[in-house]
Motif scaffolding. Sequence first.
Motif, PDB file in Angstrom:
ATOM      1  N   VAL A  71       0.839  -1.184   0.000  1.00  0.00           N
ATOM      2  CA  VAL A  71       0.000   0.000   0.000  1.00  0.00           C
ATOM      3  C   VAL A  71       0.884   1.247   0.000  1.00  0.00           C
ATOM      4  O   VAL A  71       1.892   1.314   0.704  1.00  0.00           O
ATOM      5  CB  VAL A  71      -0.921   0.017   1.237  1.00  0.00           C
ATOM      6  N   ASN A  72       0.524   2.244  -0.807  1.00  0.00           N
ATOM      7  CA  ASN A  72       1.288   3.490  -0.842  1.00  0.00           C
ATOM      8  C   ASN A  72       0.342   4.679  -0.695  1.00  0.00           C
ATOM      9  O   ASN A  72      -0.879   4.527  -0.827  1.00  0.00           O
ATOM     10  CB  ASN A  72       2.126   3.583  -2.121  1.00  0.00           C
ATOM     11  N   PRO A  73       0.858   5.865  -0.406  1.00  0.00           N
ATOM     12  CA  PRO A  73      -0.026   7.020  -0.188  1.00  0.00           C
ATOM     13  C   PRO A  73      -0.935   7.339  -1.364  1.00  0.00           C
ATOM     14  O   PRO A  73      -2.053   7.834  -1.171  1.00  0.00           O
ATOM     15  CB  PRO A  73       0.964   8.171   0.062  1.00  0.00           C
ATOM     16  N   PHE A  74      -0.494   7.050  -2.591  1.00  0.00           N
ATOM     17  CA  PHE A  74      -1.305   7.355  -3.760  1.00  0.00           C
ATOM     18  C   PHE A  74      -2.637   6.599  -3.736  1.00  0.00           C
ATOM     19  O   PHE A  74      -3.648   7.077  -4.244  1.00  0.00           O
ATOM     20  CB  PHE A  74      -0.552   7.002  -5.040  1.00  0.00           C
TER      21      PHE A  74
ATOM     22  N   THR B  43      -4.265   2.759  -8.190  1.00  0.00           N
ATOM     23  CA  THR B  43      -3.304   3.818  -8.538  1.00  0.00           C
ATOM     24  C   THR B  43      -3.019   3.960 -10.030  1.00  0.00           C
ATOM     25  O   THR B  43      -2.475   4.986 -10.447  1.00  0.00           O
ATOM     26  CB  THR B  43      -1.959   3.567  -7.818  1.00  0.00           C
ATOM     27  N   ARG B  44      -3.376   2.987 -10.843  1.00  0.00           N
ATOM     28  CA  ARG B  44      -2.931   3.001 -12.247  1.00  0.00           C
ATOM     29  C   ARG B  44      -3.449   4.203 -13.032  1.00  0.00           C
ATOM     30  O   ARG B  44      -2.780   4.666 -13.964  1.00  0.00           O
ATOM     31  CB  ARG B  44      -3.347   1.700 -12.925  1.00  0.00           C
ATOM     32  N   ARG B  45      -4.615   4.715 -12.692  1.00  0.00           N
ATOM     33  CA  ARG B  45      -5.155   5.870 -13.427  1.00  0.00           C
ATOM     34  C   ARG B  45      -4.696   7.198 -12.822  1.00  0.00           C
ATOM     35  O   ARG B  45      -4.932   8.254 -13.411  1.00  0.00           O
ATOM     36  CB  ARG B  45      -6.684   5.801 -13.449  1.00  0.00           C
ATOM     37  N   LYS B  46      -4.065   7.139 -11.653  1.00  0.00           N
ATOM     38  CA  LYS B  46      -3.604   8.358 -10.994  1.00  0.00           C
ATOM     39  C   LYS B  46      -2.137   8.659 -11.303  1.00  0.00           C
ATOM     40  O   LYS B  46      -1.740   9.819 -11.390  1.00  0.00           O
ATOM     41  CB  LYS B  46      -3.758   8.229  -9.470  1.00  0.00           C
ATOM     42  N   VAL B  47      -1.346   7.610 -11.446  1.00  0.00           N
ATOM     43  CA  VAL B  47       0.100   7.771 -11.585  1.00  0.00           C
ATOM     44  C   VAL B  47       0.454   8.135 -13.025  1.00  0.00           C
ATOM     45  O   VAL B  47       0.085   7.430 -13.968  1.00  0.00           O
ATOM     46  CB  VAL B  47       0.833   6.482 -11.157  1.00  0.00           C
ATOM     47  N   ASP B  48       1.177   9.234 -13.194  1.00  0.00           N
ATOM     48  CA  ASP B  48       1.586   9.669 -14.526  1.00  0.00           C
ATOM     49  C   ASP B  48       2.822   8.931 -15.009  1.00  0.00           C
ATOM     50  O   ASP B  48       2.943   8.632 -16.200  1.00  0.00           O
ATOM     51  CB  ASP B  48       1.868  11.175 -14.511  1.00  0.00           C
TER      52      ASP B  48
END
Length: 324
Positions: free
Chosen positions: A53-56, A112-117
């Motif tokens: 788990v990460n903050p994103f 997170t896949r749609r948030k991380v650029d």
Amino acid sequence: MTVHQITTLPTHFPTYARYLAWILGAAKLARRLRKEKSFDVFHHATYASDWFVNPFALMGKGRHETWVWGPAGGASYAPTAVSRAVMGSTTRVETARRVATGVVRTMVHALTRRKVDVALALNADSASSFLASGFKNVIVKTNAVIDYEGLPPRSPSDGPVIVFAGRGVRWKGLSLVIASIAFLPDTWRIVIAGPETDSDYYRGLASAFSDRVDFLGVLDRNDTLELFARATALALPSLHDSAPWAAAEASGIGIPVVCLDLGGVASMAGELAMPVSTENPRTLPKRYAAALIAAANVDLDPDRSHTEGALEACIARSYGESVA
């Protein structure tokens, strides 16, 4: 730079429990700081884990923010037959790791896949995992910055010497290194260093070759590097090391690194990597010995690609890529 201390659990708690407490605190702090001012980039670069788990996963993304995750890794899984050949009866540990990390990784990546650029992957296995999960922009880059000026010059021993340096956990592959001795010429020696390597278990495996194997136990970093400088090759047949700095340091001295075609050892060793195929586990000790013998004839310049400038350039590219 402004540094914020985040309180976590006391040291007697398990490592991942303490890390989870840190993650929760980091996400809470990031949300608070965001209310006070705007940020262009959020970068999560802790613990090099691509499954935890990460903050994103716990935050909503701002409209004009760039999110960068990594370098991170961990998505290297050996086939069961390979794990059995390297680890023997302890393959149940690998099976448990595969199940536990796989489930959590699937959930975290979905969040997170749609948030991380930009996702920075430690090696090709991790990059494949990110891409398979739907991350759009994945760059392979290790987190290593090696002080090449501080490495000793290469000074080979009189006879062929193979060095293993690492922890004695089974997945590091020390048992495979010992098994390969049977296929090496009688003049070849194996030197073994690291925590938990000087154990009754490993000494028992090497008992038939005791006159050709030296168990040195724990060494400090300088002594380990001097050991590398005198070696014919570094033997590091780890099943899932994501980015072992020892491989980068050995190749930076000019020592070939004989590894498996798994994980990130070959990525760290660069031009001096000699990966051995795991396609036929039954013949692995013999083929691994053949690669060690071949390493004695390798004559390449040291690989010195893990520089501060290379990492800085990658980070700069990552921060600007999605806003260009």
